[in-house]
Design an enzyme around this catalytic site. Sequence first.
Site, PDB file in Angstrom:
ATOM      1  N   GLU B 278       0.827  -1.206   0.000  1.00 12.93           N
ATOM      2  CA  GLU B 278       0.000   0.000   0.000  1.00 12.93           C
ATOM      3  C   GLU B 278       0.863   1.259   0.000  1.00 12.93           C
ATOM      4  O   GLU B 278       0.545   2.253  -0.670  1.00 12.93           O
ATOM      5  CB  GLU B 278      -0.927  -0.014   1.234  1.00 12.93           C
ATOM      6  CG  GLU B 278      -2.148   0.854   1.098  1.00 12.93           C
ATOM      7  CD  GLU B 278      -3.180   0.549   2.173  1.00 12.93           C
ATOM      8  OE1 GLU B 278      -4.071  -0.282   1.914  1.00 12.93           O
ATOM      9  OE2 GLU B 278      -3.101   1.115   3.278  1.00 12.93           O
ATOM     10  N   GLU B 281       1.979   1.691  -3.411  1.00 12.50           N
ATOM     11  CA  GLU B 281       0.857   2.127  -4.242  1.00 12.50           C
ATOM     12  C   GLU B 281       0.629   3.632  -4.069  1.00 12.50           C
ATOM     13  O   GLU B 281       0.404   4.362  -5.045  1.00 12.50           O
ATOM     14  CB  GLU B 281      -0.411   1.341  -3.867  1.00 12.50           C
ATOM     15  CG  GLU B 281      -1.601   1.653  -4.771  1.00 12.50           C
ATOM     16  CD  GLU B 281      -2.890   0.943  -4.341  1.00 12.50           C
ATOM     17  OE1 GLU B 281      -2.885   0.185  -3.356  1.00 12.50           O
ATOM     18  OE2 GLU B 281      -3.918   1.182  -5.017  1.00 12.50           O
ATOM     19  N   CYS B 298      -8.343  -2.046   4.318  1.00  7.01           N
ATOM     20  CA  CYS B 298      -8.239  -3.254   5.153  1.00  7.01           C
ATOM     21  C   CYS B 298      -9.463  -3.514   6.000  1.00  7.01           C
ATOM     22  O   CYS B 298      -9.532  -4.520   6.682  1.00  7.01           O
ATOM     23  CB  CYS B 298      -6.992  -3.233   6.010  1.00  7.01           C
ATOM     24  SG  CYS B 298      -6.412  -1.634   6.414  1.00  7.01           S
ATOM     25  N   SER B 318      -7.525   1.807  -2.285  1.00  6.22           N
ATOM     26  CA  SER B 318      -6.313   1.034  -2.558  1.00  6.22           C
ATOM     27  C   SER B 318      -6.748  -0.330  -3.081  1.00  6.22           C
ATOM     28  O   SER B 318      -7.733  -0.899  -2.613  1.00  6.22           O
ATOM     29  CB  SER B 318      -5.518   0.852  -1.266  1.00  6.22           C
ATOM     30  OG  SER B 318      -4.636  -0.237  -1.401  1.00  6.22           O
ATOM     31  N   LYS B 357     -15.435  -9.479   8.247  1.00 11.25           N
ATOM     32  CA  LYS B 357     -14.428 -10.346   7.631  1.00 11.25           C
ATOM     33  C   LYS B 357     -15.010 -11.713   7.288  1.00 11.25           C
ATOM     34  O   LYS B 357     -14.506 -12.408   6.409  1.00 11.25           O
ATOM     35  CB  LYS B 357     -13.207 -10.470   8.543  1.00 11.25           C
ATOM     36  CG  LYS B 357     -12.389  -9.175   8.559  1.00 11.25           C
ATOM     37  CD  LYS B 357     -10.891  -9.425   8.441  1.00 11.25           C
ATOM     38  CE  LYS B 357     -10.150  -8.239   7.855  1.00 11.25           C
ATOM     39  NZ  LYS B 357     -10.046  -7.076   8.729  1.00 11.25           N
ATOM     40  N   GLU B 360     -16.277 -10.987   3.954  1.00 12.60           N
ATOM     41  CA  GLU B 360     -15.165 -10.775   3.014  1.00 12.60           C
ATOM     42  C   GLU B 360     -14.590 -12.114   2.549  1.00 12.60           C
ATOM     43  O   GLU B 360     -14.336 -12.314   1.355  1.00 12.60           O
ATOM     44  CB  GLU B 360     -14.074  -9.951   3.701  1.00 12.60           C
ATOM     45  CG  GLU B 360     -12.933  -9.575   2.777  1.00 12.60           C
ATOM     46  CD  GLU B 360     -11.772  -8.907   3.520  1.00 12.60           C
ATOM     47  OE1 GLU B 360     -11.530  -9.257   4.701  1.00 12.60           O
ATOM     48  OE2 GLU B 360     -11.108  -8.057   2.912  1.00 12.60           O
ATOM     49  N   GLU B 365     -14.554 -13.507  -5.389  1.00 12.96           N
ATOM     50  CA  GLU B 365     -13.244 -13.206  -5.990  1.00 12.96           C
ATOM     51  C   GLU B 365     -12.076 -13.568  -5.068  1.00 12.96           C
ATOM     52  O   GLU B 365     -10.920 -13.506  -5.487  1.00 12.96           O
ATOM     53  CB  GLU B 365     -13.168 -11.742  -6.423  1.00 12.96           C
ATOM     54  CG  GLU B 365     -13.206 -10.688  -5.316  1.00 12.96           C
ATOM     55  CD  GLU B 365     -14.616 -10.229  -4.942  1.00 12.96           C
ATOM     56  OE1 GLU B 365     -15.578 -11.005  -5.149  1.00 12.96           O
ATOM     57  OE2 GLU B 365     -14.760  -9.101  -4.423  1.00 12.96           O
ATOM     58  N   CYS B 502     -10.092  -1.572  14.853  1.00 16.94           N
ATOM     59  CA  CYS B 502     -10.412  -3.001  15.044  1.00 16.94           C
ATOM     60  C   CYS B 502     -10.541  -3.397  16.510  1.00 16.94           C
ATOM     61  O   CYS B 502     -11.238  -4.358  16.823  1.00 16.94           O
ATOM     62  CB  CYS B 502      -9.345  -3.878  14.404  1.00 16.94           C
ATOM     63  SG  CYS B 502      -9.033  -3.472  12.696  1.00 16.94           S
TER      64      CYS B 502
END
Lengths: 147, 574
Positions: B278, B281, B298, B318, B357, B360, B365, B502
């Site tokens: 990241e 990036e 994230c 990102s 999560k 996710e 994908e 988190c």
Amino acid sequence: MSYKEILASYKDVPGGMIEAFHAIQGQYSYLPEETIIEAARVFNLPVAKAYEVATFYSMFSVNTRGKNVIRICESAPCHVAGAADVVAALERELGIKMGESTSDGKFALELTECVGQCQATPVITVNGKVYLDVTPAKIPDILAEYK
Amino acid sequence: MVNVTIDGIKTSVPDGSTILQAAQEVGIRIPTLCAHPDQSVKANCRVCVCEVEGNRLLQAACSQPVFEGMVVKTKSPKVIEARQTILELILSNHPQDCLNCIRNGNCELQDLAKEYCIRENPFEMKTRGLPKDFSTPAIFRDPNKCVLCRRCVETCSIVQGVGALGLLNRGHNAMVVPSMGQNLADSPCVMCGQCIHACPVGAIGEVEYIDQLIAAIADPDTIVVTQMAPAVRVAVGEEVGMEIGEMPMDKLVAALRQIGFDYVLHTNFTADLTILEEGNELLKRLTTGGKLPMFTSCSPGWINFCETYYPDLLENLSTCKSPQQMFGSLVKTYWADKMNIEPKKIFSVSIMPCTAKKFEASRPEMNSSGYQDVDIVLTTRELGRLLRMSGINFDKIEPSSFDSWMGAYTGAAVIFGASGGVMEAALRTVYEVVMKEELKDVNFTVTRGIQGIKEAEVDLNGTVVKVAIANGLANARKLMDQVRAGESPYHFIEIMACPGGCIGGGGQPITKSNLKREQRIAGIYVEDEQCAIRKSHENPEVKIIYEEFLKEPLGHKSHELLHTHYHAKNKKLI
Ligand code: SF4
Ligand code: SF4
Ligand code: SF4
Ligand code: FES
Ligand code: FES
């Protein structure tokens, strides 16, 4: 007016969503799902909130229902005055149960809270028009007005 | 100040205090159910009623303001009896299901029933008889258990700015429902799980995957590998009677081995890797005119939110997968290779502070390894259940350390657990990459803390990089609206869906107040300080994976395994 036009015309009115729901319901006899979604967009609220408003007031319905909405007051004074007999007569006459609509889409039967006409109970309303001192015998004539 | 007497104790409290607050001042506890320390007054349960001298009717302590000379009785026989009746009425509409309930032992209603010795209920039992909603892979709702306190509604709409929940009808027909009374999956719910913390009872919870784990452990042909996020250790002790932050990492690793995990690795490894990907990036976007500001990616609750409400800004996200998903794709490729294990035998379990999560991991994908990259996700609460189920004694257990290749980490990864941590970790690395000199003080303290929006600037060789950090999605909305309007002054924005980051995730031990979130944040920075290495690019195993496997950040392999793309959700009921 389409429901979108109705909603747009109330956009900047205080309490506009409730007014708009009244106007929409006047046309469709209930609040179809897409009208609530569009109301949320117009008034910049989550759909969950617009739905909250649409279901909070007993005068709005979010379910399809017959064109002419008959409401019977179920508050105590009307109850005591024999509202149950009126309900039974309506159910018999229309061939449906409380909360249902007739299959020809003409009538819907609903309960409501006190409509403020306790001087002449029992009270029913049809599309908002008030009928006082209703008895089972008066039902056929009242219905005939809308057939 | 106002003078009041509560249960014979005289005190003076600020104007506008409620009876509840005044009682707290003098150490008297009044029971509550709908009241929440960080929320507006609801006053809909009446469990908190008290006697006020001169008043025939009992008053709700959570809403009734004190007045000069007020005399309050909080525990007179009249009060106790009224509270018992109120509880009996609530319980007469409530399933008697404590033994099977996800909140058994951690439920405000159960506690009250216990405290007020509710035995035989004189009222007729009548529950709603509605189906449970298991429409999402992360959050379930059991509308039968809802006590209509509306705390979840406030959390979802005010704290998270999502507005997936609302009321249906009113009076005794009222219910809390997702948008249009549909399933949660059809609502804009982003699966952040914050409503679980808000709920006093078991009406909302995480979808549990403990049975799948136990089945995998039982299968001799399956190799069960786990990763664990940085926010887990600091909080999981609360599930087994420890103080916040007290759980030692080496004992936690040992406990995981006792539960039956074959290999114990750490999400922190891929958190460090995320910083390399990241950070590079960001530098690439800054130097080649890419989309700015860049948003961190994230927090999967935040990704869901962006895909739902800001589909026009998806290019600002990102492309880095979350550390969990980077780990998932590497464990079945790089690590399997290193360990000489067939990837199809690996059952990859992620232990997270997060409910989103779970969703996710189930995205179609997320299978770049050729398999589902992460097989199941357990929350910190589920880990707590496993620790209790396994009867682990933390006083006696022998410490153990992480397994190789994807178990090493730095302090920069640890702070991913707190709001501002990803930003600070990125700055530690980006600074050294750009300036080609050592960063003397690694602590960027302006990025720390629980405030909703934070901002900072760093001078990188004459280029001033402006950054902002938001935690809680209502705060994210403010930064996003700025970006949408073309008025954002920032280059890099960190967003965490959950308040405090988190450590306050939807899967953490039930967190009623923000105070607890702040204590966990403190625990995170203590752990960072204790790490010998505190910059992601100095992680020795990260160096190895680039030398041997990935070759370079943003390289071909990285793109295949560590980066992803986003889709507008096009939800109708937002
Ligand atoms: S929500 Fe609480 S009171 Fe209700 S069944 Fe679960 S533990 Fe028992
Ligand atoms: S999980 Fe988050 S978004 Fe979904 S209903 Fe709960 S608070 Fe709202
Ligand atoms: S679901 Fe829980 S938090 Fe929401 S209103 Fe019901 S009891 Fe309260
Ligand atoms: S009670 Fe029926 S109109 Fe008032
Ligand atoms: S806690 Fe006071 S009314 Fe619910």
